[in-house]
Write an enzyme that holds these catalytic residues in place. Structure first.
Site, PDB file in Angstrom:
ATOM      1  N   ARG A   1       2.423  -8.645   4.373  1.00 24.33           N
ATOM      2  CA  ARG A   1       1.511  -8.098   3.356  1.00 24.33           C
ATOM      3  C   ARG A   1       2.341  -7.523   2.217  1.00 24.33           C
ATOM      4  NH1 ARG A   1      -3.651  -4.743   4.462  1.00 24.33           N
ATOM      5  NH2 ARG A   1      -4.459  -4.495   2.359  1.00 24.33           N
TER       6      ARG A   1
ATOM      7  N   TYR B   1       3.381   1.942   1.988  1.00 16.55           N
ATOM      8  CA  TYR B   1       3.929   2.304   3.299  1.00 16.55           C
ATOM      9  C   TYR B   1       5.436   2.042   3.324  1.00 16.55           C
ATOM     10  CZ  TYR B   1      -0.804   2.983   5.139  1.00 16.55           C
ATOM     11  OH  TYR B   1      -2.068   3.463   5.373  1.00 16.55           O
TER      12      TYR B   1
ATOM     13  N   GLU C   1       0.799  -1.230   0.000  1.00 17.35           N
ATOM     14  CA  GLU C   1       0.000   0.000   0.000  1.00 17.35           C
ATOM     15  C   GLU C   1       0.836   1.288   0.000  1.00 17.35           C
ATOM     16  OE1 GLU C   1      -1.694  -2.626   0.776  1.00 17.35           O
ATOM     17  OE2 GLU C   1      -3.754  -2.184   0.185  1.00 17.35           O
TER      18      GLU C   1
ATOM     19  N   GLN D   1     -18.374   5.223   3.269  1.00 16.69           N
ATOM     20  CA  GLN D   1     -18.941   6.413   3.898  1.00 16.69           C
ATOM     21  C   GLN D   1     -18.800   6.452   5.414  1.00 16.69           C
ATOM     22  OE1 GLN D   1     -22.472   6.436   0.870  1.00 16.69           O
ATOM     23  NE2 GLN D   1     -22.821   8.063   2.325  1.00 16.69           N
TER      24      GLN D   1
ATOM     25  N   HIS E   1      -1.526   4.028  -1.669  1.00 16.00           N
ATOM     26  CA  HIS E   1      -2.594   4.972  -1.334  1.00 16.00           C
ATOM     27  C   HIS E   1      -2.599   6.186  -2.257  1.00 16.00           C
ATOM     28  CE1 HIS E   1      -4.174   2.705   1.848  1.00 16.00           C
ATOM     29  NE2 HIS E   1      -3.216   2.918   2.717  1.00 16.00           N
TER      30      HIS E   1
HETATM   31  P1  NAP Z   1     -26.968  17.778  -2.296  1.00 15.64           P
HETATM   32  O1  NAP Z   1     -25.727  17.023  -2.113  1.00 15.64           O
HETATM   33  O2  NAP Z   1     -27.443  18.660  -1.228  1.00 15.64           O
HETATM   34  O3  NAP Z   1     -26.761  18.634  -3.632  1.00 15.64           O
HETATM   35  C1  NAP Z   1     -27.750  19.475  -4.115  1.00 15.64           C
HETATM   36  C2  NAP Z   1     -27.198  20.276  -5.299  1.00 15.64           C
HETATM   37  O4  NAP Z   1     -28.202  21.130  -5.742  1.00 15.64           O
HETATM   38  C3  NAP Z   1     -26.005  21.093  -4.959  1.00 15.64           C
HETATM   39  O5  NAP Z   1     -25.053  20.957  -5.990  1.00 15.64           O
HETATM   40  C4  NAP Z   1     -26.539  22.520  -4.890  1.00 15.64           C
HETATM   41  O6  NAP Z   1     -25.507  23.328  -5.409  1.00 15.64           O
HETATM   42  C5  NAP Z   1     -27.757  22.472  -5.793  1.00 15.64           C
HETATM   43  N1  NAP Z   1     -28.852  23.309  -5.318  1.00 15.64           N
HETATM   44  C6  NAP Z   1     -29.351  23.417  -4.063  1.00 15.64           C
HETATM   45  N2  NAP Z   1     -30.401  24.272  -4.033  1.00 15.64           N
HETATM   46  C7  NAP Z   1     -30.580  24.695  -5.302  1.00 15.64           C
HETATM   47  C8  NAP Z   1     -31.489  25.587  -5.904  1.00 15.64           C
HETATM   48  N3  NAP Z   1     -32.450  26.213  -5.200  1.00 15.64           N
HETATM   49  N4  NAP Z   1     -31.376  25.813  -7.213  1.00 15.64           N
HETATM   50  C9  NAP Z   1     -30.427  25.186  -7.945  1.00 15.64           C
HETATM   51  N5  NAP Z   1     -29.531  24.351  -7.426  1.00 15.64           N
HETATM   52  C10 NAP Z   1     -29.613  24.092  -6.119  1.00 15.64           C
HETATM   53  O7  NAP Z   1     -28.152  16.815  -2.633  1.00 15.64           O
HETATM   54  P2  NAP Z   1     -28.275  15.614  -3.637  1.00 15.64           P
HETATM   55  O8  NAP Z   1     -27.301  15.631  -4.738  1.00 15.64           O
HETATM   56  O9  NAP Z   1     -29.708  15.659  -4.007  1.00 15.64           O
HETATM   57  O10 NAP Z   1     -27.984  14.367  -2.737  1.00 15.64           O
HETATM   58  C11 NAP Z   1     -28.804  14.079  -1.619  1.00 15.64           C
HETATM   59  C12 NAP Z   1     -28.029  13.332  -0.592  1.00 15.64           C
HETATM   60  O11 NAP Z   1     -27.709  12.050  -1.054  1.00 15.64           O
HETATM   61  C13 NAP Z   1     -26.730  14.019  -0.243  1.00 15.64           C
HETATM   62  O12 NAP Z   1     -26.541  14.023   1.133  1.00 15.64           O
HETATM   63  C14 NAP Z   1     -25.695  13.176  -0.870  1.00 15.64           C
HETATM   64  O13 NAP Z   1     -24.505  13.155  -0.109  1.00 15.64           O
HETATM   65  C15 NAP Z   1     -26.363  11.815  -0.887  1.00 15.64           C
HETATM   66  N6  NAP Z   1     -25.808  11.070  -1.992  1.00 15.64           N
HETATM   67  C16 NAP Z   1     -24.585  10.542  -1.834  1.00 15.64           C
HETATM   68  C17 NAP Z   1     -24.025   9.871  -2.868  1.00 15.64           C
HETATM   69  C18 NAP Z   1     -22.683   9.254  -2.716  1.00 15.64           C
HETATM   70  O14 NAP Z   1     -22.108   8.797  -3.670  1.00 15.64           O
HETATM   71  N7  NAP Z   1     -22.126   9.170  -1.540  1.00 15.64           N
HETATM   72  C19 NAP Z   1     -24.681   9.749  -4.070  1.00 15.64           C
HETATM   73  C20 NAP Z   1     -25.924  10.304  -4.199  1.00 15.64           C
HETATM   74  C21 NAP Z   1     -26.484  10.989  -3.155  1.00 15.64           C
HETATM   75  P3  NAP Z   1     -25.555  24.921  -5.448  1.00 15.64           P
HETATM   76  O15 NAP Z   1     -26.339  25.336  -4.247  1.00 15.64           O
HETATM   77  O16 NAP Z   1     -24.107  25.327  -5.412  1.00 15.64           O
HETATM   78  O17 NAP Z   1     -26.179  25.241  -6.731  1.00 15.64           O
HETATM   79 FE1  SF4 Z   2     -17.705   0.750   4.933  1.00 12.34          FE
HETATM   80 FE2  SF4 Z   2     -20.060  -0.229   5.665  1.00 12.34          FE
HETATM   81 FE3  SF4 Z   2     -19.825   1.145   3.380  1.00 12.34          FE
HETATM   82 FE4  SF4 Z   2     -18.818  -1.317   3.643  1.00 12.34          FE
HETATM   83  S1  SF4 Z   2     -20.972  -0.731   3.696  1.00 12.34           S
HETATM   84  S2  SF4 Z   2     -17.799   0.424   2.753  1.00 12.34           S
HETATM   85  S3  SF4 Z   2     -18.111  -1.263   5.740  1.00 12.34           S
HETATM   86  S4  SF4 Z   2     -19.509   1.933   5.430  1.00 12.34           S
END
Ligand code: NAP
Ligand code: SF4
Length: 671
Positions: free
Chosen positions: A215, A167, A165, A340, A253
Site C-alpha cells: 500500500r 504509518y 497513511e 459514525q 492520518h
Molecule cells: P443536539 O446535538 O442535542 O444539539 C442541540 C443544541 O441545542 C446544543 O448545541 C445545545 O447547546 C442547544 N440547546 C439545547 N437545549 C437548549 C435550550 N433549551 N435553549 C437553547 N439551546 C439549547 O441536537 P441537534 O443538533 O438537534 O441534533 C440532533 C441529533 O442529530 C444529534 O444526536 C446529532 O448528533 C444528530 N446529528 C448528527 C449529525 C452528524 O453530522 N453526525 C448532523 C446532524 C444531526 P447548549 O445546551 O450548550 O446551548
Molecule cells: Fe461507516 Fe456505515 Fe457510515 Fe459507511 S455508512 S461510513 S460503513 S457507518
C-alpha cells in the site's frame, strides 16, 4: 452481458486469478482483540459469500512496539496462528480469498514503546517515539517478514504491507518524519531503503505463489511529504522487489484535508492512480470514496486502475458484489461515508459496525431469520427507525404496513440530504424506498395513523420521531425560523444569521447557509477549497486553500462553555469545524439568550448575565435540540395497547440515524 463489464473481468495474478476487480479494503473491526474468533470468521465469511474478489483484514501488528495500541492483535504465537486459521478456513469454505494486512504504526502507535525513524512526536498521539538504531531497524524488518510467513502458515492467500497513511514505512519515506543522516535517511534512495527492504524480505519469506500487496501513499497531504517523482521511483522499486499489486493510500492520518468523509467527492483521488498505472506493470488498485458499482465501473473503464478497493461499503452491504452482478444494484445498502459506526467506533474501542447495517460486526448476534409466526405489524413513522423496522420485519415474513403523515419517506433524512456535503443521504433514502417496495411493505403516505386505524394490527411499532425544542426566547421582532423551515426551503434566511444551538443540526444549518453550490459535487472546487494540489508540483501535494466566500455572515452559538462541535463525530468533527471556519462562521460558547428583536439576538454571558450585547442578525434560526413525539404512543397505551416505541419517539436526546436504525432492526429481528 453484465451491466458492469470491467468490474466483473477476472484479474490474473499469475499463480491465482481473482474473479472480479473488487477488493474489500482493510478495516479495523476490533473483533480480533475481543478473542471471539467465531464472530471474526463470520464477519469475513459473510463478505466472502457476497462475492468480493479479495478481502484484506484489519491491520495486524508485526510486534508489540508496532501495534496501533498496546495489545493490538497480531500473529505472535502458535495460538494466534490457529485462531486466524479459523478465519481463513471459513472464508475459503465460502469460496473467498483473504489477505492479512501487516500494519506497523511507527510513531502513530498509541503507546510508550512506539518507534520511528526520528524522535518526532506525531500531532495525533501523546507518545514521543524512540528513534531506531541500526539493530532496531533490522528487528522491525525481520518482524514484518516473520509476520508475513505466519500469515501464510495461517492460511491467508496473501498479505498487504501497509506503506501509506503516515504509518511506519511511510515515516521513513518522507522528510517530514525522517531526519536521519545514516543509510536510512537523507537522499530518497536512503529514505526508501526500509520499505524496499521490507518488500524484498516479505517476498523471500512467503515464496512466489502468494499475493503481496504494497500500500503506497500517492499524496501525503502533509508538509515535506513525498513528491510525485519519489512516488513513481518507489512504485518501480517495490515492483522490482516482488510486489504482486500496488494498493493506494491517500493522505496521512495527521493530514488536515478530509480524504474519506462524506463531503469528499466520490472517486476524488483516482486521478492519481490513473497517473501511476502506466509507470508500473503490476496491477494498481484505487480507493477512497468509491461506494457504488457504477462509480467503480467508471473508474475502471476510464483506465484509472486495474482494481477498485472499497472498505466501508462492505460494512453497509456484504452482498455488494453479488447484487451488482445480478443486476440488483439498487438494492445495495449504500455507505454514506459518515464514519459514525465504523471509524468512530474503532477509535472508541468499540466493535466497528455500520449506521446503515447494524449487523456489521454483529453477524452472530443479530440474526435475521424467517418468522415462524407471521403477524400483521403497523409501523408509524417512515424515518430511519420506522423504515428499518418495517423492512426487516417484512423480510422475515411479517405483513407490514408503514404509515407516515408526510408525502415522502425519510423523516429527518430528507433534511440531512439538503445540506451541502451530505448528498449521500439521497442514496440512503433511495435505498429505503427500493427496499420498502422490494420487501412488500404496504406504504401509506399522507396518512395520519390513529388508535382506531391501528386497532386490528397484531403489533404496533411507534417511530414517530421528534419535534424541535422551543428554547422559549422572548421574540420582540425580527425573523425567527426553525431548522426545519430553513432546510426544507420554507424560509429564506437574510444575509446575517444567528444560529441558536451548535449540535449536529446547528453545524449543518451553518453549512447550508454559507455554501452556495456544494463543492462535493465539483472535484476541482473541492480541491481548491481544501488545498489539495498536485504532488508533481509541491511535496506532499499540499496547496494554499482557496475557499469560496460565504454566502451569508453566520454566527453559531451555544450555552455550554466548551469548544463548539466538541461532541460531533470523533473522526469528522474537525472537518465540520474547519469547513465553517473557512466560511468565517463566528462560533461563540457560554452565552445566555436574552431576546430577539429587529436588531438581532440579544445575549449575555455567565451566570450573572454580564456584558450584554447584540449579535446583529436578520434571521435567527433555532437548532436547540429535540423532544420526543410520542402522543400517539401515549394514546395507544391509554387505550390499553402495548406499542413498541423506537427511535426519537423513545429517547430524543442525542438521537441519530445510527441509533434509530439499530433499534428498528433489532426490534424487528426479534418480534
Ligand atoms: P443536539 O446535538 O442535542 O444539539 C442541540 C443544541 O441545542 C446544543 O448545541 C445545545 O447547546 C442547544 N440547546 C439545547 N437545549 C437548549 C435550550 N433549551 N435553549 C437553547 N439551546 C439549547 O441536537 P441537534 O443538533 O438537534 O441534533 C440532533 C441529533 O442529530 C444529534 O444526536 C446529532 O448528533 C444528530 N446529528 C448528527 C449529525 C452528524 O453530522 N453526525 C448532523 C446532524 C444531526 P447548549 O445546551 O450548550 O446551548
Ligand atoms: Fe461507516 Fe456505515 Fe457510515 Fe459507511 S455508512 S461510513 S460503513 S457507518
Amino acid at each position: 452481458m453484465s451491466q458492469f463489464p470491467h468490474l466483473f473481468a477476472p484479474l490474473d495474478l499469475g499463480h491465482v486469478t481473482l474473479p472480479n476487480r473488487v477488493l474489500m479494503g482493510s478495516m479495523h473491526t476490533n473483533l480480533e482483540e475481543r478473542g471471539d474468533w467465531n464472530a471474526v470468521a463470520e464477519f469475513y465469511a459473510e463478505r466472502a459469500r457476497g462475492g468480493v474478489g479479495l478481502m484484506v483484514t484489519g491491520g495486524m501488528a508485526p510486534n508489540s512496539e508496532g501495534g496501533v495500541f498496546p495489545g493490538a492483535a497480531g500473529l505472535f504465537t502458535p495460538e494466534d496462528i490457529a485462531h486466524h486459521k479459523i478465519i481463513t478456513d471459513r472464508v475459503h469454505d465460502a469460496g473467498g480469498r483473504i489477505a492479512m494486512q501487516i500494519l506497523h504504526a511507527g510513531r502513530y502507535a498509541y503507546g510508550p514503546k512506539c518507534v520511528a525513524p526520528s524522535a518526532i512526536k506525531s500531532p495525533i498521539s501523546p507518545f514521543p517515539p524512540t528513534e531506531l538504531d541500526e539493530a532496531g531497524i533490522e528487528k522491525q524488518i525481520a518482524d514484518i517478514a516473520t509476520s508475513a510467513a505466519r500469515a501464510r502458515e495461517a492460511g491467508y492467500d496473501g498479505v498487504e504491507v501497509m506503506g501509506s497513511e503516515g504509518y511506519f514505512l511511510n515515516q521513513f519515506l518522507a522528510r517530514h518524519t525522517n531526519k536521519r543522516d545514516d543509510a536510512w535517511g537523507g537522499s530518497y534512495e536512503n529514505r526508501m531503503r526500509l520499505p524496499v527492504e521490507v518488500m524484498k524480505r516479505v517476498r523471500a519469506a512467503v515464496g512466489d505463489d502468494f499475493i503481496v500487496i504494497f500500500r503506497i501513499s500517492l499524496i501525503d497531504l502533509v508538509p515535506e511529504g513525498s513528491t510525485w517523482d519519489e512516488v513513481v521511483t518507489l512504485a518501480k522499486a517495490i515492483e522490482a522487489a516482488g510486489a504482486s499489486m500496488l494498493n493506494t493510500g491517500i493522505g496521512w492520518h495527521e493530514a488536515r484535508v478530509p480524504t474519506i468523509a462524506t463531503s469528499v467527492p466520490r472517486a476524488a483521488f483516482t486521478w492519481l492512480t490513473g497517473r501511476l498505472r502506466p509507470e508500473v506493470s503490476i496491477p494498481v488498485i484505487t480507493s477512497n470514496r468509491i461506494n457504488t458499482p457504477g462509480v467503480a465501473e467508471e473508474v475502471l473503464a476510464e483506465g484509472s486502475a486495474d482494481m477498485v478497493s472499497m472498505a466501508r461499503p462492505f460494512l453497509a452491504d456484504p452482498d455488494f458484489v453479488n447484487k451488482a452482478q445480478a443486476g440488483r444494484a439498487a438494492e445495495i445498502a449504500p455507505c454514506i461515508a459518515c464514519n459514525q459506526a465504523c471509524l468512530d467506533h474503532t477509535f472508541q474501542g468499540k466493535v466497528s459496525s455500520c449506521l446503515v447495517n447494524p449487523r456489521a460486526g454483529h453477524e452472530t448476534e443479530i440474526v435475521i431469520t424467517p418468522t415462524t409466526s407471521p403477524k400483521t405489524i403497523a409501523v408509524v413513522g417512515a424515518g430511519p427507525a420506522g423504515l428499518s423496522a418495517a423492512i426487516t420485519a417484512a423480510q422475515r415474513g411479517h405483513s407490514v404496513t408503514l404509515f407516515d403523515r408526510a408525502a415522502e419517506i425519510g423523516g429527518q433524512l430528507t433534511m440531512a440530504r439538503a445540506v451541502p456535503g451530505k448528498e449521500e443521504f439521497h442514496g440512503l433514502t433511495d435505498w429505503f424506498a427500493t427496499m420498502v417496495d422490494k420487501t412488500g411493505v404496504s406504504l401509506r403516505l399522507n396518512t395520519e395513523a390513529t388508535v382506531a386505524t391501528l386497532a386490528d394490527f397484531d403489533e404496533v411499532i411507534i417511530a414517530t420521531g421528534v419535534r424541535p425544542r422551543d428554547p422559549e426566547i422572548p421574540v420582540e421582532g425580527g425573523q425567527v425560523a426553525s431548522y426545519i423551515d430553513i432546510l426544507k426551503g420554507r424560509v429564506t434566511a437574510g444575509p446575517r444569521v444567528a444560529i441558536i444551538g451548535a449540535g449536529g443540526i446547528g453545524f449543518d444549518v451553518a453549512e447550508f447557509l454559507t455554501v452556495d453550490d456544494s463543492p462535493t459535487l465539483d472535484l476541482e472546487e473541492w480541491k481548491r477549497e481544501w488545498g489539495v494540489g498536485d504532488p508533481a508540483q509541491t511535496a506532499g501535494g499540499l496547496a494554499e486553500p482557496q475557499p469560496e466566500p460565504p454566502t451569508r455572515a453566520v454566527t453559531l452559538l451555544q450555552r455550554k462553555r466548551e469548544k463548539l462541535g466538541r461532541r460531533l463525530g470523533k473522526t469528522t468533527g474537525w472537518i465540520h469545524r474547519a469547513a465553517l471556519q473557512m466560511k468565517n462562521v463566528q462560533m461563540i460558547g457560554g452565552v445566555n439568550y436574552e431576546r430577539i428583536t429587529d436588531e438581532g439576538l440579544h445575549v449575555s454571558y455567565g451566570e450573572a448575565r454580564e456584558t450584554p450585547g447584540v449579535i446583529a442578525a436578520d434571521t435567527v434560526v433555532l437548532c436547540a435540540g429535540q423532544l420526543t413525539e410520542r402522543s400517539l404512543a401515549d394514546a395507544l397505551i391509554e387505550a390499553g395497547r402495548s406499542p413498541h416505541v423506537i427511535g426519537g419517539a423513545d429517547v430524543a436526546a442525542e438521537l441519530d440515524a445510527k441509533r434509530a436504525i439499530d433499534q428498528g432492526t433489532r426490534l424487528a429481528a426479534a418480534i
